[in-house]
Design a protein around this motif. Structure first.
Motif, short mmCIF file in Angstrom:
data_model
loop_
_atom_site.label_atom_id
_atom_site.label_comp_id
_atom_site.label_asym_id
_atom_site.label_seq_id
_atom_site.Cartn_x
_atom_site.Cartn_y
_atom_site.Cartn_z
N LEU A 23 3.15 10.79 8.71
CA LEU A 23 2.15 11.83 8.48
C LEU A 23 1.01 11.77 9.44
CD1 LEU A 23 2.73 11.31 4.92
CD2 LEU A 23 2.75 13.52 6.03
N LEU A 24 0.87 10.64 10.09
CA LEU A 24 -0.28 10.51 10.99
C LEU A 24 -0.17 11.52 12.12
CD1 LEU A 24 -0.63 6.68 10.96
CD2 LEU A 24 -2.00 8.37 9.79
N MET A 79 -7.80 5.23 7.13
CA MET A 79 -6.97 5.93 8.10
C MET A 79 -6.81 7.40 7.73
SD MET A 79 -5.50 4.48 10.65
CE MET A 79 -4.56 3.15 11.29
N GLN A 80 -6.61 7.63 6.45
CA GLN A 80 -6.42 9.00 5.99
C GLN A 80 -7.66 9.84 6.28
OE1 GLN A 80 -3.66 10.51 4.60
NE2 GLN A 80 -2.68 8.62 5.27
N GLN A 137 -5.16 16.00 2.75
CA GLN A 137 -4.92 17.43 2.94
C GLN A 137 -5.92 18.24 2.13
OE1 GLN A 137 -1.00 18.53 1.03
NE2 GLN A 137 -1.00 16.30 0.92
N LEU A 156 -10.82 6.28 14.33
CA LEU A 156 -9.37 6.09 14.28
C LEU A 156 -8.94 4.94 15.19
CD1 LEU A 156 -7.00 7.28 12.83
CD2 LEU A 156 -6.67 8.88 14.71
N ILE A 173 -7.57 21.75 11.49
CA ILE A 173 -7.47 20.32 11.76
C ILE A 173 -7.67 20.13 13.25
CG2 ILE A 173 -6.12 18.25 11.44
CD1 ILE A 173 -4.43 19.88 9.48
N ALA A 183 -9.94 9.05 8.58
CA ALA A 183 -10.16 9.05 10.04
C ALA A 183 -9.28 10.07 10.74
CB ALA A 183 -9.90 7.65 10.61
N ASN A 184 -8.09 10.28 10.22
CA ASN A 184 -7.20 11.26 10.84
C ASN A 184 -7.78 12.66 10.83
OD1 ASN A 184 -4.71 10.17 11.88
ND2 ASN A 184 -4.43 9.37 9.82
N SER A 215 5.66 5.92 3.93
CA SER A 215 5.31 7.32 3.76
C SER A 215 4.06 7.69 4.54
CB SER A 215 5.10 7.64 2.29
OG SER A 215 4.01 6.92 1.80
N LEU A 216 3.29 6.69 4.92
CA LEU A 216 2.04 6.97 5.64
C LEU A 216 2.32 7.40 7.08
CD1 LEU A 216 -1.02 6.72 6.33
CD2 LEU A 216 -0.63 4.30 6.65
N ARG A 271 4.41 2.18 15.10
CA ARG A 271 3.44 3.04 15.75
C ARG A 271 2.86 2.35 16.95
NH1 ARG A 271 -1.27 2.56 12.42
NH2 ARG A 271 -1.64 4.72 12.93
N SER A 280 0.43 14.60 11.77
CA SER A 280 0.34 15.96 11.25
C SER A 280 -0.54 16.93 12.04
CB SER A 280 -0.07 15.95 9.79
OG SER A 280 -1.30 15.33 9.65
N PRO A 297 -1.06 12.11 1.29
CA PRO A 297 -1.84 12.02 2.54
C PRO A 297 -2.95 13.06 2.53
CG PRO A 297 0.51 12.34 2.95
CD PRO A 297 0.29 12.60 1.51
N LEU A 316 -7.96 -0.01 4.21
CA LEU A 316 -7.61 0.38 5.57
C LEU A 316 -6.76 1.66 5.56
CD1 LEU A 316 -7.97 -0.65 8.45
CD2 LEU A 316 -5.89 -1.99 8.19
N ARG A 369 4.67 18.13 3.03
CA ARG A 369 3.24 17.92 2.85
C ARG A 369 2.91 16.45 2.80
NH1 ARG A 369 0.82 22.70 0.32
NH2 ARG A 369 2.25 24.29 0.98
N GLY A 370 3.93 15.63 2.92
CA GLY A 370 3.68 14.20 3.05
C GLY A 370 3.76 13.43 1.76
N LEU A 371 4.16 14.06 0.65
CA LEU A 371 4.23 13.30 -0.59
C LEU A 371 5.41 12.33 -0.53
CD1 LEU A 371 2.37 15.64 -1.52
CD2 LEU A 371 3.31 15.27 -3.78
N VAL A 386 0.85 -1.19 0.00
CA VAL A 386 0.00 0.00 0.00
C VAL A 386 0.88 1.23 0.00
CG1 VAL A 386 -1.72 1.26 1.31
CG2 VAL A 386 -1.77 -1.24 1.27
N LEU A 442 -9.85 1.69 13.60
CA LEU A 442 -8.96 1.30 12.50
C LEU A 442 -7.60 0.85 13.01
CD1 LEU A 442 -9.88 4.12 9.99
CD2 LEU A 442 -10.33 1.70 9.70
N GLN A 443 -7.14 1.51 14.07
CA GLN A 443 -5.85 1.11 14.63
C GLN A 443 -5.91 -0.31 15.15
OE1 GLN A 443 -5.48 4.39 17.22
NE2 GLN A 443 -4.52 5.68 15.67
N VAL A 472 0.63 5.44 0.35
CA VAL A 472 -0.15 6.67 0.47
C VAL A 472 0.54 7.70 -0.41
CG1 VAL A 472 -1.00 8.45 2.00
CG2 VAL A 472 -0.86 6.09 2.78
N LEU A 473 -0.01 7.89 -1.57
CA LEU A 473 0.62 8.75 -2.56
C LEU A 473 0.55 10.21 -2.11
CD1 LEU A 473 1.88 7.83 -5.18
CD2 LEU A 473 -0.23 8.41 -6.35
N SER A 533 2.91 1.46 4.60
CA SER A 533 3.71 2.33 3.79
C SER A 533 4.59 3.20 4.67
CB SER A 533 2.81 3.23 2.96
OG SER A 533 3.51 4.37 2.56
#
Lengths: 440, 224
Positions: free
Chosen positions: B151-152, A149-150, A117, B126, B117, A152-153, B147-148, B181, B154, A115, A145, B80-82, A110, B129-130, A112-113, B145
């Motif tokens: 960012l959580l 999460m994205q 925003q 949340l 936010i 849900a955050n 990269s994910l 995490r 943020s 996140p 999932l 920005r999380g990319l 997976v 899901l966790q 996340v390209l 990922s």
């Protein structure tokens, strides 16, 4: 570049919050019940979400909090993926800085390209989307999932929080059991995040996608041509901003001595014994068919009460109202002589036709092609006896098409039968025209 | 350490621009971004093809304006999380486009782009899901990922620039490492890079934890 101009741009100023209530109407096959014998009572219940009042049109629509989860597994190749990218770019372009979007892709892993925003700079999303290419197997659950999460955050009770899952395959890595996935999707839906499931092409698992969208309180779509994706996203956004109520339920309480025989829609039943309905959208109607059995009845005695409950978009509390149903009482002979309501008959037959499709699928799965065909023919036979309204004619055309497909392309036939069978109980996307139908 | 003076161009044909050594590039970019950038980060970006290969002045690598723009853009997007693969198409553009993109990002800087936010006090979704994620398996899937995960955090970081800076710096120096995490309480998570060094149990760990608590308290009491 084709123009993806959509009506959504006009909807960006839709009213919110909307305080209008849904309306509940009931009509029965015959306008009375029998005093001197048992009655089978067919009730057609329509729930109408009123169109948006003009004076509210100028108010801003609710913000959207979305995650777009895209299958990039090996089967999602070439043209399909290029359309998926194009449609995702379209989606990003339609959103504003009040909305949030996340882009997630999955194959066996997976990513996340982007996140979640605010969409203040659509180009940021578009460039990221352009990098998507094909990968390996299909970790569908994990992809969902990560997207969830994205959302849900940044869960915002005043926003419409939804995961949009686009897949062309069945889950084959990670959690793969559709019942298990659906129950997890349902759990999230209870906590304020809905899920729509979009199947594309000829390889997706129609049962899984149906189960996810149903459990997710979202939209189910089957797209045979990827060219339809942009239309689908436009319709999904449109539906989201027009949502009047989520987690809609209908409690049907038969009074003493009355038996509820059947709810033809095959809705899921909640633990509290209420039927779970799809989202209410402004300008749309839900049609529910219920059949009861009554003993000889007395005048002015209540037969059934209907309790509609929903979560108002943007509101926190659950709203509801109750309708009490009583009907005039007369002698059975007299009742028999009364003209039945043709609208009630028609709607019952259409919903029954959807249910019969599920039975045809069961036969197909048993390899019993002949029995499946016989079921479809039997529905058509019944429909042929009704006044040939536009709705009936359209339905008969659909059945004719499925019957022909049974021989030519059983897989496609099954997919379409599944989609049509679910129309009774959930939001199912249907293209405006049939011009897009066809092979990839 | 004393920085060497700028070297005037000769390695790069047709260019009369100012060239920097690696240290200078890091210093200038670091100042503009408000975060410390390590030479490892720059080398990683170069290896990944995100930054053009540096020029040569003798045995020394030299960087020009384009390298600086690329580095600034990569870091701005990464904040920005990319993911790096999502960033790569941005940095292949012409110098002029690089500048435009940077300009656009400045206009919609992180602080103003995500004004509200406000994580709800209890976010059932949340937590739910966790739990699903931790039950989903012990292999790759718990950490879908790299990269994910960074960012959580943020929501907190967007309110606290200093914390963000340190988080991003640690991330950039370990871009390819994995994150773990831990859910500490409903709505509260700890993200720990695999490369983070945790003191052994005992007085050193206690002191380390105390520093973390102090740091957190500081953030909560003085978010700005």
């Amino acid at each position: 570049m084709p123009s993806w101009h959509s009506p959504l741009t006009n909807l960006l100023t839709l009213p919110f919050p909307i305080t209008m209530q849904p309306l509940l109407h009931v009509r029965s096959l015959r306008p009375a019940v029998a005093a001197d014998s048992a009655t089978t009572l067919d009730l057609l219940i329509t729930i109408a979400a009123p169109a948006i009042a003009p004076e509210l049109e100028a108010r801003p629509r609710p913000p959207l909090n979305l995650a777009l989860v895209i299958d990039r597994s090996g089967s999602m190749s070439g043209t399909q993926l290029s359309y998926a990218r194009k449609a995702a770019r379209f989606l990003a372009g339609e959103l504003t800085e009040r909305d949030r979007l996340a882009i997630v892709t999955f194959d066996d892993e997976v990513e996340v390209l982007v996140p979640s925003q605010p969409v203040s700079n659509p180009q940021l999303f578009i460039n990221a989307i352009n990098t998507i290419d094909c990968g390996g197997t299909t970790a569908l659950f994990d992809g969902w999932l990560a997207g969830a999460m994205q959302v849900a955050n940044h869960l915002d009770p005043a926003a419409l929080n939804r995961v949009l899952l686009l897949s062309d395959g069945g889950a084959n890595v990670g959690v793969v059991d559709s019942t298990e996935i659906a129950s997890k999707v349902a759990g999230l839906s209870q906590r304020g995040i809905s899920t729509s499931a979009f199947g594309i092409g000829s390889g997706f698992d129609e049962d899984l996608m149906g189960a996810m969208a149903g459990a997710g309180d979202g939209t189910l779509a089957h797209i045979e041509s990827p060219a339809q994706l942009a239309d689908l996203y436009a319709s999904e956004l449109d539906g989201l901003v027009r949502t009047l109520g989520k987690k809609v339920s209908l409690g049907i309480r038969a009074k003493r001595d009355v038996q509820l025989l059947d709810v033809i829609n095959d809705f899921k039943l909640s633990s509290a014994g209420n039927w779970q309905l799809p989202n209410l959208r402004h300008g749309q109607e839900l049609t529910i068919a219920a059949r009861f059995k009554l003993p000889p009845w007395q005048p002015n005695r209540e037969i059934v009460s209907l309790r509609l409950a929903w979560n108002q978009t943007g509101g926190k509390e659950r709203l509801s109202f109750v309708e009490h149903i009583t009907l005039p009482v007369m002698a059975a002979v007299e009742l028999e002589g009364m003209e039945p309501d043709l609208v009630v008959i028609e709607q019952f037959e259409l919903l029954l036709a959807n249910r019969e499709r599920s039975r045809a699928i069961e036969e197909l799965d048993r390899g019993n092609l002949r029995a499946a065909r016989a079921l479809l023919e039997a529905i058509d036979q019944r429909l042929s006896l009704l006044p040939q309204t536009e709705a009936i004619q359209r339905e008969r055309l659909l059945l004719e098409e499925k019957k022909a497909l049974l021989d030519q392309d059983r897989n496609l036939s099954r997919k379409r039968l599944r989609r049509e069978s679910l129309r009774s109980s959930m939001s199912v996307w249907e293209p405006d025209t049939d011009s897009n139908e066809g092979v990839l | 350490m004393a920085q060497p003076p700028p070297i005037s161009a000769s390695a790069d044909p047709g260019a009369s621009e100012v060239l920097y050594g690696l240290e200078q590039l890091l210093a200038i970019a670091g100042e503009q971004l408000g975060e410390e950038i390590s030479s490892r980060t720059v080398r990683l970006y170069a290896t990944e093809g995100l930054i053009d290969r540096p020029g040569k002045d003798g045995r020394r690598a030299v960087y020009g304006q384009r390298h600086l723009l690329q580095l600034l853009l990569i870091r701005s997007l990464a904040r920005r999380g990319l993911s790096l693969s999502a960033i790569s198409p941005h940095v292949a553009s012409s110098d002029q486009e690089l500048e435009q993109q940077l300009q656009q990002l400045d206009d919609t800087s992180l602080g103003t782009a995500s004004p509200s936010i406000t994580t709800p006090t209890t976010n059932d979704a949340l937590t739910y899901l966790q739990n699903l994620q931790s039950r989903s398996g012990t292999d790759v899937k718990t950490d879908p990922s790299p990269s994910l995960l960074p960012l959580l955090g943020s929501p907190l970081s967007s309110r606290s620039p200093s914390l963000r800076a340190s988080r991003m710096a640690s991330r950039s120096s370990a871009s390819s490492s994995r994150w773990h995490r831990f859910s500490l309480a409903p709505g509260v998570e700890l993200h720990l890079s695999e490369s983070a060094s945790i003191p052994p149990p005992g007085s050193r760990r206690e002191a380390w934890l105390q520093r973390l608590i102090d740091r957190l308290r500081e953030q909560l009491d003085h978010p700005d």
